[in-house]
Design a protein around this motif. Structure first.
Motif, mmCIF file in Angstrom:
data_model
loop_
_atom_site.group_PDB
_atom_site.id
_atom_site.type_symbol
_atom_site.label_atom_id
_atom_site.label_comp_id
_atom_site.label_asym_id
_atom_site.label_seq_id
_atom_site.Cartn_x
_atom_site.Cartn_y
_atom_site.Cartn_z
ATOM 1 N N VAL A 1 0.848 -1.191 0.000
ATOM 2 C CA VAL A 1 0.000 0.000 0.000
ATOM 3 C C VAL A 1 0.885 1.244 0.000
ATOM 4 N N HIS A 2 0.535 2.208 -0.860
ATOM 5 C CA HIS A 2 1.277 3.462 -0.917
ATOM 6 C C HIS A 2 0.356 4.622 -0.571
ATOM 7 N N SER A 3 0.848 5.504 0.277
ATOM 8 C CA SER A 3 0.130 6.736 0.562
ATOM 9 C C SER A 3 0.307 7.698 -0.605
ATOM 10 N N MET A 4 -0.597 8.683 -0.704
ATOM 11 C CA MET A 4 -0.429 9.710 -1.726
ATOM 12 C C MET A 4 0.394 10.888 -1.211
ATOM 13 N N ILE B 1 16.797 17.953 -7.338
ATOM 14 C CA ILE B 1 15.374 17.736 -7.632
ATOM 15 C C ILE B 1 14.657 17.288 -6.363
ATOM 16 N N GLU B 2 13.567 17.944 -6.058
ATOM 17 C CA GLU B 2 12.723 17.569 -4.928
ATOM 18 C C GLU B 2 11.325 17.240 -5.427
ATOM 19 N N MET B 3 10.754 16.175 -4.877
ATOM 20 C CA MET B 3 9.396 15.754 -5.227
ATOM 21 C C MET B 3 8.573 15.681 -3.946
ATOM 22 N N LYS B 4 7.395 16.254 -3.978
ATOM 23 C CA LYS B 4 6.475 16.108 -2.843
ATOM 24 C C LYS B 4 5.062 15.980 -3.370
ATOM 25 N N SER B 5 4.220 15.318 -2.619
ATOM 26 C CA SER B 5 2.859 15.081 -3.104
ATOM 27 C C SER B 5 1.853 15.128 -1.970
ATOM 28 N N VAL B 6 0.618 15.438 -2.352
ATOM 29 C CA VAL B 6 -0.521 15.405 -1.426
ATOM 30 C C VAL B 6 -1.666 14.696 -2.143
ATOM 31 N N ASN B 7 -2.779 14.539 -1.449
ATOM 32 C CA ASN B 7 -3.913 13.795 -1.999
ATOM 33 C C ASN B 7 -4.517 14.484 -3.221
#
Length: 292
Positions: A2-5, A22-28
């Motif tokens: 299972v992966h969170s968003m 490079i930076e990556m960030k994510s939200v729902n």
């Protein structure tokens, strides 16, 4: 797994000419939405970065930040436009004479006027930049995916715990129904005795009444479906990827059965169990909104 968003990753690569971060960030997010921020002159790498980012995420709002630092000689060429500067100075002089103003020039002020200085970027050597972007993005992506996996496992464990509690409550409801029927049988028998006195209530009348009451309260189908959805949701949590939408659908089905149980209930205990079910299902729904 299972992966969170929700996740974050950072990568860095350098050679003698450039340093790429490079930076990556994510939200729902309901779908995959990739936003890339990078220096304008490197914009031709956007499609490549977008394509590689899709390898690490299938849902969520993903922001990718690309920073390019020049380590070698300056890659910018600044040109002084002598004619333009002279025209500005002469124009100011003419204006001062015509309006009887004090003529004064300042080099810094003249330098800030349009076209006095022009900046031209030197050609970019793609053979030096492309491997760095690939390497930095790969590092950021792996860290990003790992962080989403770690949080996803926490979410999965919490959901499994709540599913176990739903299963326990389902069992309590099943045990309670026979007691409700016995209590109802005792009540109508007592009421009949009060009304009929010495005469006894005929057994077939009592049986008929019990059948009607039991059929009205029957939630056997709802119990079966609840157990099926619980099992299916547990199995889905063990699947590899892209399970968020499936879990969301199963949560809706769980809630549908809980609502039916509540609507059929005339017993306080069952009603309380139904409320507990809905509370747990809502908590699961909130958690699932974070799952890819």
């Amino acid at each position: 797994m299972v992966h969170s968003m929700t996740g974050f990753g950072r990568g860095e690569a350098a050679n003698e000419s450039y340093k790429i971060t490079i930076e990556m960030k994510s939200v729902n997010h309901r779908y995959l939405d990739i936003s890339i921020r990078m220096p304008h002159k490197f914009g031709f790498y956007e499609n490549q970065i977008r394509s590689l980012t899709r390898e690490y995420a299938s849902r969520g709002k993903v922001d990718v930040f690309v920073t390019v630092e020049s380590l070698g000689d300056s890659d910018a060429d600044i040109t002084y436009n002598r004619a333009v500067a002279g025209a500005y100075i002469e124009g100011v002089r003419q204006m001062a004479l015509e309006h009887s103003l004090k003529f004064k020039t300042d080099a810094y002020q003249i330098a800030r006027l349009p076209e006095v200085f022009t900046l031209r970027d030197a050609p970019i050597d793609e053979s030096l930049i492309t491997p760095l972007i690939d390497k930095a993005l790969s590092q950021a992506g792996e860290q990003f995916k790992s962080s989403r996996g770690t949080e996803g496992q926490i979410l999965a464990d919490d959901i499994r715990s709540k599913l176990g509690e739903i299963g326990r409550i389902t069992g309590e409801i099943e045990k309670r129904y026979p007691q409700i029927l016995e209590e109802y049988r005792a009540r109508i028998t007592k009421k009949a005795e009060e009304l009929l006195g010495d005469r006894q209530l005929e057994e077939h009348v009592l049986a008929s009444e019990m059948v009607i009451y039991a059929d009205k309260l029957c939630v056997d189908e709802e119990m079966v479906r609840l157990k099926t959805h619980i099992q299916h949701m547990g199995d889905t949590l063990g699947e590899e990827e892209n399970i968020g939408r499936k879990l969301d659908f199963l949560t809706q089905e769980l809630n549908r059965e809980a609502n039916t149980i509540l609507s059929k209930s005339t017993d306080v205990t069952i009603a309380n169990y139904g409320i507990e079910l809905k509370t747990l299902i809502e908590k699961i729904r909130e958690q699932i909104q974070n799952i890819e």
